[in-house]
Design a protein around this motif. Structure first.
Motif, mmCIF file in Angstrom:
data_model
loop_
_atom_site.group_PDB
_atom_site.id
_atom_site.type_symbol
_atom_site.label_atom_id
_atom_site.label_comp_id
_atom_site.label_asym_id
_atom_site.label_seq_id
_atom_site.Cartn_x
_atom_site.Cartn_y
_atom_site.Cartn_z
ATOM 1 N N UNK A 1 0.610 -0.991 -0.003
ATOM 2 C CA UNK A 1 -0.016 0.227 0.096
ATOM 3 C C UNK A 1 0.690 1.407 -0.384
ATOM 4 N N UNK A 2 0.664 2.083 -0.875
ATOM 5 C CA UNK A 2 1.457 3.102 -0.951
ATOM 6 C C UNK A 2 0.578 4.366 -1.235
ATOM 7 N N UNK A 3 1.212 5.293 0.794
ATOM 8 C CA UNK A 3 0.334 6.339 1.416
ATOM 9 C C UNK A 3 0.414 7.043 0.448
ATOM 10 N N UNK A 4 1.985 7.698 0.225
ATOM 11 C CA UNK A 4 2.441 9.221 0.005
ATOM 12 C C UNK A 4 2.848 9.299 -1.837
ATOM 13 N N UNK A 5 2.280 9.838 -1.954
ATOM 14 C CA UNK A 5 2.025 9.767 -3.471
ATOM 15 C C UNK A 5 3.324 10.315 -4.827
ATOM 16 N N UNK A 6 3.794 11.485 -3.930
ATOM 17 C CA UNK A 6 5.393 12.831 -4.428
ATOM 18 C C UNK A 6 4.976 14.083 -3.560
ATOM 19 N N UNK A 7 6.254 14.204 -4.164
ATOM 20 C CA UNK A 7 6.537 15.642 -3.359
ATOM 21 C C UNK A 7 5.631 16.475 -3.170
ATOM 22 N N UNK A 8 4.360 16.954 -2.660
ATOM 23 C CA UNK A 8 3.642 18.193 -3.518
ATOM 24 C C UNK A 8 4.040 19.571 -3.698
ATOM 25 N N UNK A 9 5.755 20.846 -2.094
ATOM 26 C CA UNK A 9 6.231 21.132 -2.564
ATOM 27 C C UNK A 9 6.762 21.428 -1.426
ATOM 28 N N UNK A 10 7.956 22.275 -1.792
ATOM 29 C CA UNK A 10 8.946 21.812 -1.167
ATOM 30 C C UNK A 10 9.019 24.023 -0.340
ATOM 31 N N UNK A 11 9.294 24.291 0.772
ATOM 32 C CA UNK A 11 9.104 25.522 1.021
ATOM 33 C C UNK A 11 10.056 26.364 1.406
ATOM 34 N N UNK A 12 10.497 27.254 0.532
ATOM 35 C CA UNK A 12 11.972 28.266 0.698
ATOM 36 C C UNK A 12 11.076 29.501 1.373
ATOM 37 N N UNK A 13 12.652 29.581 2.197
ATOM 38 C CA UNK A 13 12.810 31.489 2.538
ATOM 39 C C UNK A 13 12.795 32.389 2.120
ATOM 40 N N UNK A 14 12.178 33.581 1.609
ATOM 41 C CA UNK A 14 13.374 34.835 0.699
ATOM 42 C C UNK A 14 13.083 36.141 1.063
ATOM 43 N N UNK A 15 14.398 36.537 1.296
ATOM 44 C CA UNK A 15 15.002 38.036 1.511
ATOM 45 C C UNK A 15 14.034 38.414 0.822
ATOM 46 N N UNK A 16 14.067 38.531 -0.302
ATOM 47 C CA UNK A 16 13.119 38.809 -1.174
ATOM 48 C C UNK A 16 12.714 38.884 -2.453
ATOM 49 N N UNK A 17 10.877 39.195 -1.768
ATOM 50 C CA UNK A 17 9.845 38.392 -3.090
ATOM 51 C C UNK A 17 10.026 38.353 -4.348
ATOM 52 N N UNK A 18 10.620 40.113 -4.742
ATOM 53 C CA UNK A 18 10.423 40.751 -6.267
ATOM 54 C C UNK A 18 11.814 39.324 -6.668
ATOM 55 N N UNK A 19 12.744 39.549 -6.154
ATOM 56 C CA UNK A 19 13.824 39.042 -7.466
ATOM 57 C C UNK A 19 14.221 37.645 -6.959
ATOM 58 N N UNK A 20 13.573 37.170 -5.657
ATOM 59 C CA UNK A 20 13.369 35.512 -6.151
ATOM 60 C C UNK A 20 12.079 34.992 -7.001
ATOM 61 N N UNK A 21 11.006 35.237 -6.868
ATOM 62 C CA UNK A 21 10.473 35.396 -8.382
ATOM 63 C C UNK A 21 10.985 35.833 -10.068
ATOM 64 N N UNK A 22 11.916 36.714 -9.562
ATOM 65 C CA UNK A 22 12.429 37.474 -11.248
ATOM 66 C C UNK A 22 13.621 35.771 -11.528
ATOM 67 N N UNK A 23 14.047 35.115 -10.664
ATOM 68 C CA UNK A 23 14.948 34.430 -10.556
ATOM 69 C C UNK A 23 14.652 32.963 -10.809
ATOM 70 N N UNK A 24 13.720 32.937 -10.668
ATOM 71 C CA UNK A 24 12.962 31.172 -11.072
ATOM 72 C C UNK A 24 11.627 31.390 -12.372
ATOM 73 N N UNK A 25 11.416 32.468 -12.058
ATOM 74 C CA UNK A 25 10.863 33.046 -13.444
ATOM 75 C C UNK A 25 11.425 32.844 -15.208
ATOM 76 N N UNK A 26 12.652 33.764 -14.796
ATOM 77 C CA UNK A 26 13.606 34.380 -15.246
ATOM 78 C C UNK A 26 14.601 33.503 -15.885
ATOM 79 N N UNK A 27 15.570 33.303 -14.167
ATOM 80 C CA UNK A 27 16.666 32.301 -14.929
ATOM 81 C C UNK A 27 16.471 30.608 -15.361
ATOM 82 N N UNK A 28 15.480 30.183 -14.421
ATOM 83 C CA UNK A 28 13.945 28.980 -15.202
ATOM 84 C C UNK A 28 13.727 28.802 -15.586
ATOM 85 N N UNK A 29 12.494 29.975 -15.471
ATOM 86 C CA UNK A 29 11.902 29.882 -16.414
ATOM 87 C C UNK A 29 10.291 28.791 -15.481
ATOM 88 N N UNK A 30 10.364 29.162 -14.143
ATOM 89 C CA UNK A 30 9.286 28.161 -14.079
ATOM 90 C C UNK A 30 8.348 29.230 -13.217
#
Length: 141
Positions: A1-30
């Motif tokens: 019996x498999x109880x866990x399907x997969x990792x749903x999310x990982x939580x990280x903390x950010x010093x600067x939300x705008x810079x973090x969003x830009x990095x993940x969006x523009x640099x990594x394409x997420x």
């Protein structure tokens, strides 16, 4: 019996939300899935990695990374590590050269604007993750 399907999310903390969003969006394409707000205060957001997998980001200016943290890094998968390396470097972000890991998988390393370590994986036909499960991966580090 498999109880866990997969990792749903990982939580990280950010010093600067705008810079973090830009990095993940523009640099990594997420792409961003949605924002978290407390009233009008923007306190975080969700990044959509596809396949029901996310990275959750919350603002926390006093956060810091230490090599002794129990969670050390996030590993993200790509189908084109060479193309990703060129794109990331083209954005002015440092990333290591690719190397073949002991598990038969190509990998490179970078950090987000908050110091969160990111491993970028490209599986190969010899990647242990899909071969002899329960075998031994002999490391050289």
């Amino acid at each position: 019996m498999t109880l866990i399907k997969q990792v749903a999310h990982t939580c990280i903390f950010a010093h600067d939300l705008a810079a973090t969003e830009a990095f993940y969006r523009d640099v990594l394409g997420i792409p961003k899935a949605f924002d978290f707000r407390r009233g009008e205060d923007w306190i975080g957001f969700y990044l959509d990695l596809g396949a029901r997998t996310f990275i959750e980001v919350f603002r926390k200016a006093e956060s810091s990374f230490d090599e002794k943290n129990q969670i050390n890094h996030i590993c993200l998968e790509t189908d084109d590590l060479d193309g990703l390396l060129a794109h990331v470097r083209g954005q002015g972000v440092e990333i290591t050269d690719k190397k073949l890991g002991a598990d038969g998988t190509w990998q490179a390393w970078t950090k987000d604007p908050n110091g969160v370590k990111l491993e970028i994986f490209q599986y190969t036909e010899n990647s242990m993750q899909f071969g002899a499960r329960g075998g031994v991966c002999q490391v050289n580090w």
